[in-house]
Design a protein around this motif. Structure first.
Motif, mmCIF file in Angstrom:
data_model
loop_
_atom_site.group_PDB
_atom_site.id
_atom_site.type_symbol
_atom_site.label_atom_id
_atom_site.label_comp_id
_atom_site.label_asym_id
_atom_site.label_seq_id
_atom_site.Cartn_x
_atom_site.Cartn_y
_atom_site.Cartn_z
ATOM 1 N N GLU A 160 1.496 7.007 -0.537
ATOM 2 C CA GLU A 160 0.633 5.902 -0.931
ATOM 3 C C GLU A 160 0.950 5.505 -2.366
ATOM 4 O O GLU A 160 1.075 6.359 -3.241
ATOM 5 N N LEU A 214 0.795 -1.222 0.000
ATOM 6 C CA LEU A 214 0.000 0.000 0.000
ATOM 7 C C LEU A 214 0.830 1.276 0.000
ATOM 8 O O LEU A 214 0.455 2.268 -0.612
ATOM 9 N N GLU A 215 1.965 1.273 0.715
ATOM 10 C CA GLU A 215 2.704 2.506 0.930
ATOM 11 C C GLU A 215 4.183 2.308 0.623
ATOM 12 O O GLU A 215 4.676 1.182 0.568
ATOM 13 N N TYR A 274 -5.936 -0.757 6.346
ATOM 14 C CA TYR A 274 -4.582 -0.810 6.895
ATOM 15 C C TYR A 274 -4.524 -1.752 8.099
ATOM 16 O O TYR A 274 -3.594 -2.560 8.222
ATOM 17 N N ARG A 293 -7.919 2.317 -0.516
ATOM 18 C CA ARG A 293 -6.542 1.953 -0.167
ATOM 19 C C ARG A 293 -5.990 2.798 0.975
ATOM 20 O O ARG A 293 -5.077 2.369 1.674
ATOM 21 N N ASN A 294 -6.507 4.010 1.147
ATOM 22 C CA ASN A 294 -6.031 4.842 2.247
ATOM 23 C C ASN A 294 -6.898 4.714 3.488
ATOM 24 O O ASN A 294 -6.794 5.503 4.416
ATOM 25 N N GLU A 340 -8.147 3.497 7.016
ATOM 26 C CA GLU A 340 -7.537 2.984 8.237
ATOM 27 C C GLU A 340 -7.993 1.553 8.502
ATOM 28 O O GLU A 340 -7.255 0.741 9.047
ATOM 29 N N ARG A 387 0.786 4.917 13.361
ATOM 30 C CA ARG A 387 -0.641 4.729 13.068
ATOM 31 C C ARG A 387 -1.250 3.698 14.014
ATOM 32 O O ARG A 387 -2.366 3.865 14.503
ATOM 33 N N LYS A 415 4.145 3.049 10.404
ATOM 34 C CA LYS A 415 3.114 2.069 10.719
ATOM 35 C C LYS A 415 2.859 2.004 12.223
ATOM 36 O O LYS A 415 1.713 1.898 12.672
ATOM 37 N N GLN A 447 -4.813 -5.379 6.924
ATOM 38 C CA GLN A 447 -3.563 -5.798 6.293
ATOM 39 C C GLN A 447 -2.499 -6.081 7.351
ATOM 40 O O GLN A 447 -1.755 -7.070 7.247
ATOM 41 N N ARG A 448 -2.423 -5.262 8.354
ATOM 42 C CA ARG A 448 -1.427 -5.462 9.413
ATOM 43 C C ARG A 448 -1.688 -6.767 10.173
ATOM 44 O O ARG A 448 -0.759 -7.514 10.490
#
Length: 668
Positions: free
Chosen positions: A290, A267-268, A556, A550-551, A553, A389, A386, A559-560
Motif C-alpha cells: 500500500e 492506492l497500491e 477499493y 485507504r486499505n 475493501e 480481490r 486486483k 475505485q475499481r
C-alpha cells in the motif's frame, strides 16, 4: 482524534539540517518514520493544510500525538538510521516490503565432512553456500530432482544420515542412483565433496565445461561399446540442459545485477525483482504494498528509494559470504528511475557490499529489454492482485458491507452504477455508464451516451453533462416502469434501478445528479461522488467528504468501478473522435456529400486505413468513382496510385544511364 495543531512544534524550532523524524501516537507508539534533507521543510508540510494531504497521510497526522527528530550529518547516515528505526519500531504507516516468511534458498553445507543440499530460510551462516533466492520451495526441489541424477550428493538430514550409517543400508535415493550413498561408504568423503563442488560450479554458471566433460565421457563410452553407460550419460546431459532452460541466459558477460520494476495506481504498488547472477536469472520475487502518500514523496522515485533501503538493509542483516553469488548487494542495481538521493543510496549500497555498486537506469540493449520484461511482470502481478480481490467472494462481501456502513445505507448496495464524462476541451463530449452487481461487472448493461446539451458549444461543462446523463438514464427507467421485467425470456435492460449511483467528481457533480433525481421523484437511489485526486467520497448537500480508509475493501471496490467507467468512456471518446477527424478531412473533397463520406468511413473504419487504400479499392465503395477516389487521396495528402500504376514497371529516363547500385556499393 488529535488535532495536528496541538502538537505542532514551535515556529523556528525545527532545524534546517538533514535528519530522521518519528511520529508517535498518544500512547507513545511510533506510527511513522521518515527522513528529510531539511527537517523544517518536510515537517512543516505535514501541518500546513491537513485537508490537502493524501488520505493515508491525513490519517497518520490525525492519529499521532507528537513528533520528534534526530539531526544527522549526511543523508547516508539518515538512510541507515531510517532503516534501523523502521526495523525496530515496525510503524503501521510506513511501506513495508516484506512477506510472512523469508524467501527460500538452496543451501550447501560445505563446512561439513559430507556436504548436504537442502531448502533453507533464515540468516546466512559461515561455511554454507547459498543459491537463490527462489520464489517457491518447490522450485528448489524441482531443481534438485533434476540435478541429483547428475550430481548425486546427499540431501538427507544429519539424523537420517547417521541412522543409515548405523544400519548399513542406503535410503531409497541411494538405490535409485540419486545419491552416491556416502553414509554406507559407496564413495569417500573426497569423492563426495568433488560431486558437491561440481554441483556448485554448475549453479554458479560454469555449465559449458561440465556439459562438454559429460559429452566426452559419453562418446568415449560409446567407442568402448559400453552403450549402457553412454545412454546413462546421455540422460544426464538431457537433465542438465533441462535445468539450464529454467535459468535462461540473459547476458553473455556474466552480469551480476538485480533488475527492479514497479507498477502502481493511486492506492497500491507492485514491485518485481529479477536476480541475475553470472548472466542468468537465478531468482525472482515480488510484493504488492500500500502506498504511503507522504507529502512531497509521490511517484516511483519514492518507491525506488524505500525499496532499496528496506530490501538491501534486510539482505545485509541476513549476511552473506565473500563470493559474488552470495553478496548481500549485487554489483549493479537496475531501477526504472533514479531518486534525488541516488548518490547517497549508491554510497550506502557500496558500504553494504564492501565494493563498488552501480545504481542506474538501463537505456538500451539486453538490460533494457530485461527491465521491460520485469515491468510487465510487475503489471501482471498488480493485475492478478486486483483480480484476486475482485474474485474473492469474502472480499466482495466485505467491500459492500464497508460501503453500507460508511455511507449509512439501509442495505448493502448490490447494484452499483457509475457515470464518467470524457472530452477534449469541450469537443466530442461523451459519457459512459457501467454497472456492477454483487461487486462484479455486468458488461451487458454498460451504456454509452453522446452528450447533446454540451455538443458543439466549444466548452466543457461536466456538471451539466452529469445532469443530462442522469436525467436520460432515469427517465428511461420511469418511462418503462409499467413494462414487464422479463421480455422474450430475458431481463429487460435497465429494468432495475441501482442501489448506489456513483459519479466521477466532487461536490458539484454529485449535487447535480442528486438534484435531477429529486426532480424526477426518485428517492430510493443513494448518490455519491468519488473525487480522483484524494479518493474522497462526496455525499449530496454535505460540506465535507467521507474519508474511507485507504486499505478499505469498500474504497477499493469504488475505485475499481470508477476506473472501469473511465476506461469505457475513453474508448468510446477515441472512436468518436477518430470518425469525426476522418469526416473533417473529407469535407474539402468536391462532389463528396455527407452520405458518401459516411460510406467511406464505415467501409474503411479509420483515416489510416483509407490512406493505405488504392484508387481501385476506394471505387469499390458504392457511389465512389475514379475521379472522386483520386480527390479523396489528394485531400488526405497521399500520392495518388491505383492498381495499374503499382503493377506497371517504371521506364528508365532516356537521357540518364542506368546505374547498377549494388555493383557501385560493392566497388566503393
Amino acid at each position: 482524534m488529535p488535532d495536528p495543531q496541538t502538537y505542532r512544534p514551535a515556529v523556528g524550532s525545527i532545524p534546517l539540517q538533514p535528519g530522521v523524524y518519528r511520529f508517535r501516537d498518544p500512547r507513545g507508539r511510533v506510527i511513522y518514520v521518515g527522513k528529510a534533507k531539511s527537517l523544517r521543510s518536510r515537517l512543516n508540510s505535514y501541518f500546513a493544510d491537513v485537508s490537502g494531504l493524501a488520505p493515508r497521510t491525513r490519517q497518520m497526522v490525525t492519529t499521532a500525538g507528537s513528533v520528534e527528530w534526530t539531526v544527522v550529518n549526511t543523508e547516508v547516515e539518515a538512510l541507515q538510521l531510517e532503516y534501523n528505526w523502521i526495523k525496530e519500531f515496525d510503524p503501521r504507516f510506513n511501506i513495508r516490503y516484506r512477506d510472512d516468511k523469508s524467501y527460500p534458498v538452496l543451501a550447501v553445507t560445505l563446512n561439513e565432512e559430507y556436504p548436504r543440499l537442502f531448502v533453507y530460510r533464515g540468516p546466512r551462516r559461515k561455511g554454507v553456500r547459498y543459491f537463490g533466492p527462489y520464489s517457491h520451495a518447490w522450485a528448489i526441489r524441482e531443481t534438485l530432482d533434476l540435478l541429483t541424477r547428475v550430481f548425486p550428493a546427499r540431501t538427507c538430514s544429519n539424523g537420517v544420515f547417521k541412522r543409515h550409517s548405523q544400519i548399513g543400508r542406503p535410503c531409497l535415493l541411494g538405490y535409485i542412483d540419486k545419491c552416491s550413498a556416502p553414509c554406507v561408504g559407496n564413495v569417500t568423503a573426497e569423492q563426495h565433496r568433488r560431486i558437491v563442488e561440481n554441483f556448485c560450479d554448475f549453479l554458479a554458471g560454469k555449465t559449458d565445461r561440465l556439459v562438454r566433460d559429460l559429452e566426452k565421457q559419453m562418446n568415449a563410452a560409446a567407442e568402448e561399446l559400453d552403450f549402457e553407460r553412454a545412454a546413462r550419460l546421455r540422460d544426464d546431459i538431457g537433465a542438465l540442459k533441462r535445468a539450464l532452460e529454467k535459468q535462461t541466459v540473459v547476458f553473455g558477460d556474466g552480469t551480476d545485477a538485480d533488475v527492479v520494476a514497479f507498477a502502481d495506481d493511486d492506492l497500491e504498488a507492485a514491485v518485481q525483482v529479477f536476480h541475475v547472477r553470472g548472466g542468468r536469472v537465478r531468482g525472482q520475487r515480488g510484493w504488492v504494498v500500500e502506498k504511503s502518500g507522504e507529502p512531497g514523496e509521490s511517484g516511483q522515485e519514492h518507491l525506488v528509494e524505500q525499496f532499496i533501503t528496506q530490501f538491501y538493509g534486510e539482505q545485509a542483516e541476513l549476511g552473506g559470504s565473500a563470493d559474488e553469488a552470495n553478496a548481500p548487494v549485487p554489483r549493479e542495481v537496475l531501477v526504472p528511475c533514479l531518486p534525488e538521493n541516488a548518490e547517497e543510496l549508491t554510497t550506502w549500497l557500496t558500504g553494504l557490499r564492501g565494493s563498488r555498486v552501480r545504481l542506474r537506469v538501463p537505456v538500451r540493449g539486453d538490460k533494457r529489454a530485461l527491465a521491460e520484461t520485469v515491468h510487465r511482470n510487475a503489471k501482471e502481478a498488480l493485475t492478478q492482485h486486483k483480480l484476486k480481490r475482485a474474485g474473492d467472494f469474502t472480499a466482495r462481501s466485505a467491500a459492500l458491507q464497508s460501503i453500507q456502513e460508511f455511507l449509512g445505507l439501509a442495505d448493502a448496495p448490490l447494484r452499483i452504477e457509475c457515470v464518467d464524462i470524457s472530452h477534449v476541451q469541450g469537443t466530442d463530449v461523451v459519457a459512459s455508464l457501467v454497472v456492477f452487481e454483487d461487486g462484479l461487472p455486468r458488461k451487458s448493461d454498460y451504456r454509452h451516451f453522446a452528450i447533446r446539451e454540451a455538443a458543439g458549444d466549444g466548452r466543457s461543462d461536466d456538471v451539466a453533462s452529469i445532469a443530462e446523463v442522469t436525467r436520460r438514464r432515469f427517465l428511461r427507467h420511469i418511462g418503462e416502469a409499467d413494462r414487464p421485467l422479463i421480455e422474450d425470456g430475458k431481463a429487460r435492460r435497465f429494468a432495475y434501478p441501482p442501489n448506489l449511483y456513483v459519479v466521477d467528481g466532487g461536490a458539484p457533480q454529485v449535487n447535480a445528479a442528486a438534484a435531477v433525481l429529486e426532480e424526477l421523484g426518485v428517492t430510493d437511489v443513494a448518490v455519491i461522488g468519488l473525487a480522483k485526486r484524494l479518493e474522497e467520497v462526496w455525499v449530496p448537500a454535505e460540506a465535507d467528504p467521507v474519508i474511507m480508509p485507504r486499505n478499505s475493501e469498500g474504497l477499493y471496490l469504488l475505485q475499481r468501478i470508477r476506473d472501469e467507467a473511465h476506461r469505457f468512456a475513453i474508448s468510446y471518446h477515441r472512436s468518436k473522435r477518430s470518425k469525426r477527424m476522418t469526416a473533417s478531412a473529407l469535407d474539402s473533397v468536391p462532389g463528396l456529400g455527407e452520405h458518401r463520406r459516411k460510406a467511406l468511413v464505415t467501409h474503411f473504419g479509420s483515416v489510416a486505413r483509407l490512406k493505405e487504400a488504392t484508387v481501385d479499392e476506394i471505387t469499390s465503395v458504392h457511389g465512389i468513382g475514379v475521379t472522386t477516389a483520386r480527390a479523396v487521396l489528394e485531400a488526405l495528402g497521399v500520392e495518388v496510385r491505383d492498381a495499374e500504376a503499382v503493377a506497371a514497371p517504371a521506364e528508365p529516363v532516356p537521357d540518364e544511364p542506368l546505374i547498377d547500385h549494388d555493383r557501385t556499393r560493392a566497388s566503393g
